[in-house]
Design a protein around this motif. Structure first.
Motif, mmCIF file in Angstrom:
data_model
loop_
_atom_site.group_PDB
_atom_site.id
_atom_site.type_symbol
_atom_site.label_atom_id
_atom_site.label_comp_id
_atom_site.label_asym_id
_atom_site.label_seq_id
_atom_site.Cartn_x
_atom_site.Cartn_y
_atom_site.Cartn_z
ATOM 1 N N SER A 37 -4.614 -8.816 -2.129
ATOM 2 C CA SER A 37 -5.891 -9.535 -2.146
ATOM 3 C C SER A 37 -6.077 -10.339 -3.437
ATOM 4 O O SER A 37 -5.429 -10.032 -4.435
ATOM 5 N N PRO A 38 -6.997 -11.300 -3.424
ATOM 6 C CA PRO A 38 -7.372 -11.944 -4.686
ATOM 7 C C PRO A 38 -7.885 -10.883 -5.664
ATOM 8 O O PRO A 38 -8.679 -10.034 -5.278
ATOM 9 N N GLY A 39 -7.384 -10.924 -6.880
ATOM 10 C CA GLY A 39 -7.896 -9.999 -7.887
ATOM 11 C C GLY A 39 -7.388 -8.570 -7.774
ATOM 12 O O GLY A 39 -7.950 -7.670 -8.388
ATOM 13 N N THR A 43 -1.000 -10.684 -11.113
ATOM 14 C CA THR A 43 -0.568 -11.342 -12.347
ATOM 15 C C THR A 43 -0.543 -10.366 -13.525
ATOM 16 O O THR A 43 0.379 -10.385 -14.339
ATOM 17 N N GLY A 121 -3.189 -14.968 -3.062
ATOM 18 C CA GLY A 121 -4.054 -13.789 -2.959
ATOM 19 C C GLY A 121 -4.718 -13.729 -1.600
ATOM 20 O O GLY A 121 -5.698 -14.427 -1.346
ATOM 21 N N LEU A 123 -4.644 -10.793 1.883
ATOM 22 C CA LEU A 123 -4.037 -9.584 2.458
ATOM 23 C C LEU A 123 -3.655 -9.782 3.924
ATOM 24 O O LEU A 123 -3.178 -8.863 4.572
ATOM 25 N N THR A 143 -10.256 -0.459 -6.485
ATOM 26 C CA THR A 143 -11.610 -1.007 -6.298
ATOM 27 C C THR A 143 -11.808 -1.581 -4.899
ATOM 28 O O THR A 143 -12.938 -1.802 -4.480
ATOM 29 N N GLU A 144 -10.731 -1.818 -4.168
ATOM 30 C CA GLU A 144 -10.860 -2.378 -2.810
ATOM 31 C C GLU A 144 -11.266 -1.331 -1.772
ATOM 32 O O GLU A 144 -11.762 -1.680 -0.707
ATOM 33 N N ASP A 147 -9.943 2.306 2.741
ATOM 34 C CA ASP A 147 -9.879 1.958 4.172
ATOM 35 C C ASP A 147 -8.973 0.741 4.414
ATOM 36 O O ASP A 147 -8.641 0.439 5.558
ATOM 37 N N LYS A 148 -8.570 0.053 3.351
ATOM 38 C CA LYS A 148 -7.873 -1.223 3.531
ATOM 39 C C LYS A 148 -6.530 -1.130 4.274
ATOM 40 O O LYS A 148 -6.250 -1.993 5.100
ATOM 41 N N LYS A 166 -4.882 -0.615 -10.712
ATOM 42 C CA LYS A 166 -6.166 -0.374 -11.405
ATOM 43 C C LYS A 166 -6.537 1.106 -11.410
ATOM 44 O O LYS A 166 -7.710 1.461 -11.234
ATOM 45 N N LEU A 169 -9.543 2.598 -13.162
ATOM 46 C CA LEU A 169 -10.915 2.532 -12.642
ATOM 47 C C LEU A 169 -11.215 3.627 -11.617
ATOM 48 O O LEU A 169 -12.296 3.667 -11.034
ATOM 49 N N TYR A 172 -14.495 5.517 -11.500
ATOM 50 C CA TYR A 172 -15.748 4.775 -11.337
ATOM 51 C C TYR A 172 -15.963 4.265 -9.921
ATOM 52 O O TYR A 172 -16.976 3.630 -9.642
ATOM 53 N N VAL A 173 -14.975 4.459 -9.058
ATOM 54 C CA VAL A 173 -15.088 3.933 -7.693
ATOM 55 C C VAL A 173 -14.869 5.045 -6.680
ATOM 56 O O VAL A 173 -14.386 6.118 -7.008
ATOM 57 N N LYS A 199 -3.389 -2.021 -17.090
ATOM 58 C CA LYS A 199 -4.212 -1.984 -18.305
ATOM 59 C C LYS A 199 -3.760 -0.883 -19.260
ATOM 60 O O LYS A 199 -3.560 -1.127 -20.439
#
Lengths: 220, 220
Positions: A37-39, A43, A121, A123, A143-144, A147-148, A166, A169, A172-173, A199
């Motif tokens: 996906s985008p984001g 990269t 980007g 899916l 963060t997506e 269920d994706k 990620k 994170l 937090y999700v 990160k």
């Protein structure tokens, strides 16, 4: 009529992909097609991957974006062999774009040992187009939501590696790593799964080692 | 030949969209087309939106997904008027799918005052297809990064509202809200921008009030 045309287009892409595979094989280049996906962090992960592998290997990148060359700029510190494709609206890369670069526009890409492609980007659509890659890699960021894979199965079904990105994170999700891994195993039992964070660097080494093992296998 | 066909398809979609707009106008239904990347928070925001607006208005939802009816299930507590479209691989909704529902399969959708469409999770293709909506809404989550409006301009250019979602995660990601807002203003000066979080509820009221004002304008 519509179906006929669609079939022809898909057939043409399959032929171009086979041509790419042949020429990459002749040059011993491992081609890695990265989608998500985008984001989702394509990269950022590429930055960390190039940083670790560029001292050891000749690397090249084909950057796919609708517009801008921002991603290519971000990767420049790690390799000079970067080509940007701007599709100007088209939602996926096709094998003939890659073939054109390899044989005409940028044949020096074939001097690389590993050639990364960062796909658009998206899916959905990129998963339908074989580019002639050795390995396809699908990214899913925590963060997506988990269920994706059930909702976008093709991108996860027809891939050799799934990167859960990620990881920093996760607290937090609302993402259940265990559940996602189980779902992914059901959709695609052959794929390897690497949870990681570009990160913090967690898991990136394992992913890089795996790429190295693929390259060694190819060069045998 | 290819171009000819593509043009015909786009023309057909434009005609279907106009038909939808006409029938929705006759019934005084406000149609809201929501688009964004996979996992940008479309369904979570819809849950919060329906929760707030369902005591006051008759609401309906058309849920677009490649596969599964999970999102429709999540929205059931707030309205019984939900129709799931499974595109089985297709990357966007087209106006004739919506037209078929409105005129044949599910005409009771026209009893709603606000009809939400959750488009396929995809920041590229859905933007090219007018569904006959009154207003198009594009979501961008802070986890996706603030380069996305520059890289996927069409989705942000041809929209009436931009929702910057997952504001609760702003402290944990590298997202510059000010920069993103400036970029968005350059790409699309007419669009309203609502930063919000479905999780904490921040900004959701403002977005709902705005929808109410659109409905009132339409019903005048």
């Amino acid at each position: 009529m519509r179906v006929y045309l669609a079939k022809n287009l898909r057939e043409a892409n399959k032929n171009s992909a086979a041509d790419n595979r042949k020429i990459l094989g002749e040059h011993g280049v491992l081609m890695v097609n990265m989608m998500g996906s985008p984001g989702c962090g394509k990269t950022s992960l590429l930055e960390e991957t190039l940083k670790r592998l560029s001292p050891k290997y000749r690397l090249a990148v084909i950057e796919g974006d609708l517009y801008t060359a921002e991603d290519a700029q971000r990767l420049k510190p790690w390799t000079s062999e970067i080509v940007q494709i701007n599709t100007e609206g088209a939602c996926h890369l096709e094998a003939n774009y890659i073939g054109h670069l390899l044989t005409q526009n940028s044949p020096s890409l074939l001097d690389a040992e590993i050639l990364f492609i960062e796909n658009i980007g998206n899916l959905v659509c990129p998963a339908e187009f074989d580019l002639g890659e050795d390995i396809r890699v699908t990214l899913l960021s925590v963060t997506e939501g988990n269920d994706k894979p059930r909702k976008y199965p093709l991108a996860f079904k027809e891939t050799g590696a799934i990167l859960i990105t990620k990881l920093d994170l996760l607290d937090y999700v609302n993402f259940n790593l265990e559940r996602a891994t189980l779902d992914l195993k059901i959709i695609n039992e052959r794929s390897v799964i690497f949870p990681l964070s570009a990160k913090t660097g967690e898991g990136v080494e394992t992913w890089c080692n795996w790429l190295e093992s693929l390259l060694k296998k190819k060069r045998k």
